[in-house]
Design an enzyme around this catalytic site. Structure first.
Site, PDB file in Angstrom:
ATOM      1  CG  ASP A  30      -2.219   0.754   0.976  1.00 16.75           C
ATOM      2  OD1 ASP A  30      -2.346   1.402  -0.078  1.00 16.75           O
ATOM      3  OD2 ASP A  30      -3.107   0.715   1.843  1.00 16.75           O
ATOM      4  CG  HIS A  67      -9.306  -0.639  -4.718  1.00 12.25           C
ATOM      5  ND1 HIS A  67     -10.372   0.085  -4.217  1.00 12.25           N
ATOM      6  CD2 HIS A  67      -8.210  -0.218  -4.011  1.00 12.25           C
ATOM      7  CE1 HIS A  67      -9.933   0.896  -3.268  1.00 12.25           C
ATOM      8  NE2 HIS A  67      -8.628   0.739  -3.126  1.00 12.25           N
TER       9      HIS A  67
HETATM   10 FE1  N7H Z   1      -7.483   1.700  -1.585  1.00 10.30          FE
HETATM   11  N1  N7H Z   1      -6.165  -2.942  -1.190  1.00 10.30           N
HETATM   12  O1  N7H Z   1      -5.367  -3.542  -0.507  1.00 10.30           O
HETATM   13  O2  N7H Z   1      -6.825  -3.507  -2.045  1.00 10.30           O
HETATM   14  N2  N7H Z   1      -5.861   0.651  -2.229  1.00 10.30           N
HETATM   15  N3  N7H Z   1      -7.891   0.253  -0.238  1.00 10.30           N
HETATM   16  N4  N7H Z   1      -8.990   2.864  -0.814  1.00 10.30           N
HETATM   17  N5  N7H Z   1      -6.979   3.229  -2.781  1.00 10.30           N
HETATM   18  C1  N7H Z   1      -4.919   1.095  -3.120  1.00 10.30           C
HETATM   19  O3  N7H Z   1      -1.508   2.695  -4.934  1.00 10.30           O
HETATM   20  C2  N7H Z   1      -7.330  -1.020  -0.162  1.00 10.30           C
HETATM   21  C3  N7H Z   1      -9.782   2.550   0.244  1.00 10.30           C
HETATM   22  C4  N7H Z   1      -7.672   4.427  -2.942  1.00 10.30           C
HETATM   23  O4  N7H Z   1      -3.799   6.396  -7.455  1.00 10.30           O
HETATM   24  C5  N7H Z   1      -3.963   0.065  -3.374  1.00 10.30           C
HETATM   25  O5  N7H Z   1      -1.026   2.786  -2.803  1.00 10.30           O
HETATM   26  C6  N7H Z   1      -7.946  -1.721   0.949  1.00 10.30           C
HETATM   27  C7  N7H Z   1     -10.804   3.563   0.422  1.00 10.30           C
HETATM   28  C8  N7H Z   1      -6.985   5.286  -3.867  1.00 10.30           C
HETATM   29  O6  N7H Z   1      -3.866   4.528  -8.558  1.00 10.30           O
HETATM   30  C9  N7H Z   1      -4.342  -1.025  -2.621  1.00 10.30           C
HETATM   31  C10 N7H Z   1      -8.850  -0.860   1.529  1.00 10.30           C
HETATM   32  C11 N7H Z   1     -10.593   4.490  -0.579  1.00 10.30           C
HETATM   33  C12 N7H Z   1      -5.858   4.580  -4.265  1.00 10.30           C
HETATM   34  C13 N7H Z   1      -5.550  -0.670  -1.902  1.00 10.30           C
HETATM   35  C14 N7H Z   1      -8.818   0.371   0.774  1.00 10.30           C
HETATM   36  C15 N7H Z   1      -9.439   4.049  -1.316  1.00 10.30           C
HETATM   37  C16 N7H Z   1      -5.883   3.311  -3.576  1.00 10.30           C
HETATM   38  C17 N7H Z   1      -2.772   0.134  -4.318  1.00 10.30           C
HETATM   39  C18 N7H Z   1      -9.744  -1.052   2.695  1.00 10.30           C
HETATM   40  C19 N7H Z   1     -11.360   5.753  -0.895  1.00 10.30           C
HETATM   41  C20 N7H Z   1      -4.802   5.069  -5.245  1.00 10.30           C
HETATM   42  C21 N7H Z   1      -1.561   0.690  -3.651  1.00 10.30           C
HETATM   43  C22 N7H Z   1      -9.550  -1.911   3.651  1.00 10.30           C
HETATM   44  C23 N7H Z   1     -12.649   5.861  -0.775  1.00 10.30           C
HETATM   45  C24 N7H Z   1      -5.185   4.709  -6.654  1.00 10.30           C
HETATM   46  C25 N7H Z   1      -1.352   2.165  -3.827  1.00 10.30           C
HETATM   47  C26 N7H Z   1      -4.198   5.244  -7.649  1.00 10.30           C
HETATM   48  C27 N7H Z   1      -4.897   2.349  -3.716  1.00 10.30           C
HETATM   49  C28 N7H Z   1      -6.337  -1.502  -1.075  1.00 10.30           C
HETATM   50  C29 N7H Z   1      -9.619   1.456   1.054  1.00 10.30           C
HETATM   51  C30 N7H Z   1      -8.869   4.752  -2.357  1.00 10.30           C
HETATM   52  C31 N7H Z   1      -3.565  -2.330  -2.603  1.00 10.30           C
HETATM   53  C32 N7H Z   1      -7.687  -3.135   1.416  1.00 10.30           C
HETATM   54  C33 N7H Z   1     -11.903   3.575   1.488  1.00 10.30           C
HETATM   55  C34 N7H Z   1      -7.425   6.678  -4.318  1.00 10.30           C
END
Ligand code: N7H
Length: 478
Positions: free
Chosen positions: A186, A334
């Site tokens: 992350d 996602h």
């Molecule tokens: Fe997410 N995951 O492990 O699947 N997220 N996220 N997220 N997320 C991102 O680029 C995850 C949540 C965003 O710029 C990565 O840092 C999990 C919420 C945004 O390309 C991974 C949860 C919201 C990005 C995960 C969770 C977001 C992002 C890739 C909850 C907003 C950047 C790693 C438990 C409402 C996208 C990275 C971009 C990336 C995961 C929550 C948003 C692996 C497990 C609630 C904007």
């Protein structure tokens, strides 16, 4: 010209991020306004970590890494935010009204209905009873130091507050240190901020920090500066409206305690991968849009490439626009749902960005834990200047099966991409589905759908906060 931000006045978690292996979230209610203000003035505000300090520490960590120094310096951090009720306590009922979503609150029935959040009766009981006026973020590199600073802070505040809820987030141990609980790296993709994030190649790509990291106008995240222009992302747009001058250098914070059902998620992926006849790791990567290493599917569509995942100069340098048929990365993955990049018009895509600053919480999955027995997940935190246009927009579109619209099948038919399989929520905790879990890469037209009967990410508490400038803390608010 890059804008000049007053980094000494902005709280450090907002544009830079506090250095955190452990982070205490201390939710409180103000009991005695006078005593609270006095304690803030005398003992607390001087300890708030500014963005300048957080940035200097970041540079120091980089320098030590380059020199091959192991170990971590104690870099304790402290930031502070208030809910709408907290601001009313401090300023009185005649105070100006701020962002509309902030004034509604995360627990308002309108908010939970708009976001398809679980019923509040299913949240942590501490978030249901008493009023929450604010939150302290206390960070440290180990648990004993965190406990020391937390206890010291609570001691300063004495009978001025009562503690409503307190929880410590912790990075995962050992090789999982940079990963969230499903096992994915992350903290890879963040918007760059003009005036804060230095362009890596200023001559070639002045509008980019690291390759693929667009630089945004600071007013998207900190009040008092130009935000994005509605049609030209390179030109400064208007400053977001401030209802009072003391909002300058402040930001809105969204907090969501998201429980992750890790054993259930793994079992679901195993079963569904067997049904579809594919590798479970590939299915998970198609749900997220990246492999566990961080390697983006757009660059590594069929197998993980850990060298790519670990290379910050390459792991964010991609778009989706040339993947029109979701052959490499599903439309509903996602990262494609929450930041569609060039699936949308550039100016539009950049008006819905957030700075993420969360941390995992809870223990590792225990041997034999096939059904979640210990609460674990992500203390999700993000910063923005409009909660509706930024966080709420993202969550609503993650929930919307028809987003991104206008996509086609190889035979010309229309596509409903489906829900974000990680954070998407259907009304009434209903079932969700996602199009094309099985890749048609490099060619093919096999039609598959992933039916997802339950949530693996469950909201258990939430709050909207205003993170004031250090000047506002020293003056109007105390
Ligand atoms: Fe997410 N995951 O492990 O699947 N997220 N996220 N997220 N997320 C991102 O680029 C995850 C949540 C965003 O710029 C990565 O840092 C999990 C919420 C945004 O390309 C991974 C949860 C919201 C990005 C995960 C969770 C977001 C992002 C890739 C909850 C907003 C950047 C790693 C438990 C409402 C996208 C990275 C971009 C990336 C995961 C929550 C948003 C692996 C497990 C609630 C904007």
């Amino acid at each position: 010209m890059a804008p000049m931000l007053d980094l000494d006045d902005i709280q450090g978690d907002v544009p830079v991020g506090l250095q955190k292996d452990f982070e205490g979230f201390i939710f409180f209610k103000i009991l005695d306004r006078g005593a609270f203000k006095l304690a803030l003035r005398c003992d607390v505000i001087g300890r708030i970590t500014s963005a300048r300090r957080a940035r200097a520490r970041e540079l120091e960590i980089l320098r030590r890494k380059r020199l091959g120094h192991a170990g971590r310096d104690p870099m304790p951090g402290l930031n502070l935010g208030f809910t709408k009720d907290g601001l009313t306590q401090l300023l009185g009922p005649q105070r100006p009204t701020l962002d509309p979503a902030f004034e509604r609150g995360a627990d308002d029935p309108k908010t939970t209905a708009t976001l398809h959040d679980p019923d509040r009766s299913d949240w942590l009981k501490e978030f249901l009873g008493d009023r929450i006026d604010g939150v302290f973020l206390v960070t440290a590199h180990d648990r004993p130091l965190l406990t020391f600073h937390r206890n010291q802070l609570v001691g300063f505040l004495g009978s001025g507050i009562s503690l409503i809820y307190s929880e410590i987030g912790n990075r995962r141990p050992g090789r999982e240190r940079r990963n969230e609980h499903f096992g994915f790296r992350d903290g890879i993709s963040q918007p760059g901020i003009r005036g804060v994030t230095p362009p890596l190649r200023p001559g070639v790509a002045p509008d980019e920090g690291l390759p693929g990291q667009d630089l945004l106008w600071p007013g998207e995240f900190v009040l008092g500066y130009a935000g994005q222009h509605s049609t030209d992302p390179h030109k400064p747009g208007p400053e977001p409206q401030m209802m009072a001058p003391w909002m300058r250098n402040g930001s809105f914070m969204v907090f969501r305690r998201l429980e992750q059902k890790v054993p259930e998620f793994r079992a679901f992926v195993r079963q569904q991968a067997a049904r579809l006849g594919m590798d479970p790791e590939l299915l998970m990567a198609r749900m997220v849009g990246r492999w566990k290493s961080g390697a983006p599917l757009e660059r590594a569509p069929l197998r993980d490439d850990p060298a790519l995942g670990g290379d910050d100069r390459r792991n964010n340098d991609f778009g989706f626009g040339d993947d029109e048929l979701q052959r490499r990365c599903p439309y509903a993955a996602h990262i494609r749902k929450v930041y569609p990049r060039d699936d949308l018009d550039e100016a539009e895509a950049q008006r819905h960005r957030i700075i993420r600053a969360g941390i995992p919480f809870g223990p590792e999955v225990a041997a034999g834990e096939t059904v979640t027995r210990h609460s674990r997940g992500l203390m999700f935190v993000c910063y923005q200047t409009s909660i509706e246009r930024q966080f709420e927009y993202i969550q609503r579109h993650a929930n919307d099966p028809s987003f991104v619209g206008g996509k086609r099948r190889p035979d010309g038919g229309t596509v409903t991409p489906g829900h974000d399989p990680i954070i998407g929520q259907a009304p009434g905790n209903g079932a969700r589905s996602m199009d094309e879990p099985y890749p048609n890469y490099p060619a093919g037209n096999r039609r598959t759908t992933l039916e997802i009967p339950s949530q693996f990410v469950v909201l258990t508490a939430a709050g909207y906060f205003f993170m004031p400038s250090i000047t506002a803390l020293r003056t109007v608010l105390t």
